[in-house]
Design a protein around this motif. Sequence first.
Motif, PDB file in Angstrom:
ATOM      1  N   MET B   1       0.843  -1.197   0.000  1.00  0.00           N
ATOM      2  CA  MET B   1       0.000   0.000   0.000  1.00  0.00           C
ATOM      3  C   MET B   1       0.876   1.243   0.000  1.00  0.00           C
ATOM      4  N   GLN B  27      -7.681  10.607   4.785  1.00  0.00           N
ATOM      5  CA  GLN B  27      -7.529  10.413   6.224  1.00  0.00           C
ATOM      6  C   GLN B  27      -7.505  11.756   6.941  1.00  0.00           C
ATOM      7  N   TYR B  61     -10.809   7.670   7.333  1.00  0.00           N
ATOM      8  CA  TYR B  61     -10.348   7.444   8.696  1.00  0.00           C
ATOM      9  C   TYR B  61     -10.300   8.798   9.384  1.00  0.00           C
ATOM     10  N   LEU B  62     -10.656   8.854  10.674  1.00  0.00           N
ATOM     11  CA  LEU B  62     -10.419  10.079  11.426  1.00  0.00           C
ATOM     12  C   LEU B  62     -10.036   9.723  12.848  1.00  0.00           C
ATOM     13  N   SER B  64      -8.777  11.231  16.998  1.00  0.00           N
ATOM     14  CA  SER B  64      -9.312  12.171  17.979  1.00  0.00           C
ATOM     15  C   SER B  64      -8.861  13.602  17.705  1.00  0.00           C
ATOM     16  N   SER B  65      -7.722  13.772  17.021  1.00  0.00           N
ATOM     17  CA  SER B  65      -7.338  15.158  16.723  1.00  0.00           C
ATOM     18  C   SER B  65      -8.267  15.757  15.659  1.00  0.00           C
ATOM     19  N   LEU B  67     -11.488  15.095  15.597  1.00  0.00           N
ATOM     20  CA  LEU B  67     -12.624  15.527  16.429  1.00  0.00           C
ATOM     21  C   LEU B  67     -12.288  16.856  17.082  1.00  0.00           C
ATOM     22  N   GLY B  68     -11.038  16.979  17.536  1.00  0.00           N
ATOM     23  CA  GLY B  68     -10.576  18.224  18.150  1.00  0.00           C
ATOM     24  C   GLY B  68     -10.671  19.388  17.174  1.00  0.00           C
ATOM     25  N   MET B  69     -10.267  19.155  15.927  1.00  0.00           N
ATOM     26  CA  MET B  69     -10.318  20.224  14.914  1.00  0.00           C
ATOM     27  C   MET B  69     -11.766  20.658  14.674  1.00  0.00           C
ATOM     28  N   LEU B  71     -14.159  20.487  16.894  1.00  0.00           N
ATOM     29  CA  LEU B  71     -14.590  21.245  18.074  1.00  0.00           C
ATOM     30  C   LEU B  71     -14.091  22.688  18.014  1.00  0.00           C
ATOM     31  N   ARG B  95     -19.649   6.423  12.797  1.00  0.00           N
ATOM     32  CA  ARG B  95     -19.418   5.578  13.978  1.00  0.00           C
ATOM     33  C   ARG B  95     -18.570   6.341  15.008  1.00  0.00           C
ATOM     34  N   THR B  96     -17.550   7.052  14.524  1.00  0.00           N
ATOM     35  CA  THR B  96     -16.693   7.818  15.442  1.00  0.00           C
ATOM     36  C   THR B  96     -17.492   8.923  16.133  1.00  0.00           C
ATOM     37  N   GLU B  98     -20.640   8.896  16.713  1.00  0.00           N
ATOM     38  CA  GLU B  98     -21.578   8.253  17.630  1.00  0.00           C
ATOM     39  C   GLU B  98     -20.879   7.936  18.956  1.00  0.00           C
ATOM     40  N   ILE B  99     -19.691   7.342  18.844  1.00  0.00           N
ATOM     41  CA  ILE B  99     -18.947   6.983  20.061  1.00  0.00           C
ATOM     42  C   ILE B  99     -18.581   8.240  20.845  1.00  0.00           C
ATOM     43  N   ALA B 100     -18.194   9.294  20.118  1.00  0.00           N
ATOM     44  CA  ALA B 100     -17.747  10.514  20.805  1.00  0.00           C
ATOM     45  C   ALA B 100     -18.927  11.365  21.288  1.00  0.00           C
TER      46      ALA B 100
END
Lengths: 371, 109
Positions: B1, B27, B61-62, B64-65, B67-69, B71, B95-96, B98-100
């Motif tokens: 890859m 990503q 793909y994502l 936690s950073s 998610l931070g961006m 926010l 899904r991410t 939802e979990i967060a």
Amino acid sequence: MKILLALTDATDLDMVRAVLLAEGHDPCTAHDGQAVLTAMQEKPDMVIMDAELTGISGYECCRQIKHNDKNKHKPVVLLMPTQGTTAWARFSDCGADDFIELPLLPHIIKAKVKLLLHISELYHRLDASHRHAEQEIRLAKHMFDSITKRQPQEVDFLHFWGLSAGHFCGDLFIFERTPEHHLHVFLGDFTGHGLAAAMGALPVSDIFFAMTRNGEPLEEIIAAINHKLYDIMPTGKFCAAVFMRLEADYSRLEFWNGGLPPILLVDRQHKIAGNFESAHLPLGIVDPAEFALATGSVELSGIHSVVLCSDGLIEAQNAVGECYGEERLAQALTRNSKDSCPFNRVKSSALHFLEGLEPHDDVSLAVININ
Amino acid sequence: MNTATNTKLHIHLTRLGDTATIHLNGQFVFDAHREFKSAYMNQLADPEITRIAIDLAGVRYLDSSALGMLLVLRDRVLDCSKSLTLSQPSTIAARTFEIAGFKELFHIH
């Protein structure tokens, strides 16, 4: 800058020396290859020498100079006499930074020296900043290790495995007993690694240990930690976490999941008997006034173990870019195997899946065996 | 890859009326933060734009950073009294979120 010159031709040497002096440099000379190697002890900032030096050749001198790690970024320039292909093959094998073709011209010497010293300066700055970053990582690792070492005792039915995506695993796993002997457990995954994780881990563990030892309820502890992280962390930095409280008689589990993969309960028949998804925002994002605290609770009769992990496990990728995923985790937990401990089954399944690859995010797995 | 081409996040912008849509493909991780920020800062400064949409259909793909961006973006959008939508999240992004617990904070559709 101190520049070492080894030029056979006296006219060329005078010219180069004059150019360097005019540029404010400090030229010194060596008459042959051996003298060049000896003069390296004087730590020149740069070396300019004939490729075809008498005795030890310029190519060989260069190889020996570059062999010393301290000279890695010290520019070495060879003056190339011929257009023969052998000379160029030797040049590219010896590790020199640049060449100047003969006959020498003053403006070319001036330009090359300026350029190579500039590049060398950039390398040194990069090295310094790299060393600085490594010091900070060591500090962060020290702080992080000290926090986890504050664990008062080992709990033999509680297993933890962390696999780091970098220098150390930044997921925080801590536990402590209340005075009534209930067990409080915390697993947290901070945004970012290294120092960022260690900085957040300090207040979290302080509050967690102090309040647990005081016998305070789980909800109070969660609220206090969210409040603290909300106050100190910038927007965009947070901590996905699970809190759990295991009753002293192992009869009941209270839990709170904010942003981590589901908490799984595995029964004695190796079936998944409970799956508690994240129902809250991670810690440090919302104002304490709006923060949802409500914990869940479940009876543990018939349950063999409680399984927690960070998303680093679910999202760990193998060599062909597949994710480990929630399904593989469930399969590892429910598979019939000689190994009755779910912890060992998941750990070996994940290691098998990764085939020695370093995960791109910290992986952590915690299993509490209820007996 | 070939990781060099697979890890890069491609960002492009479309504008329609009062809405600026930032399309993300690839990503969504920390490496993209500068480019992501510059993509939305110009739109936030534009008085004609009142709605920002982040199109996440192509996010493979994502972390936690990312998610931070989002926010950080949410704070900035609120400061400008504009609106923010996270649109068409890919399966993994949904899904991410939802979990967060992001549905409590964001308009996702």
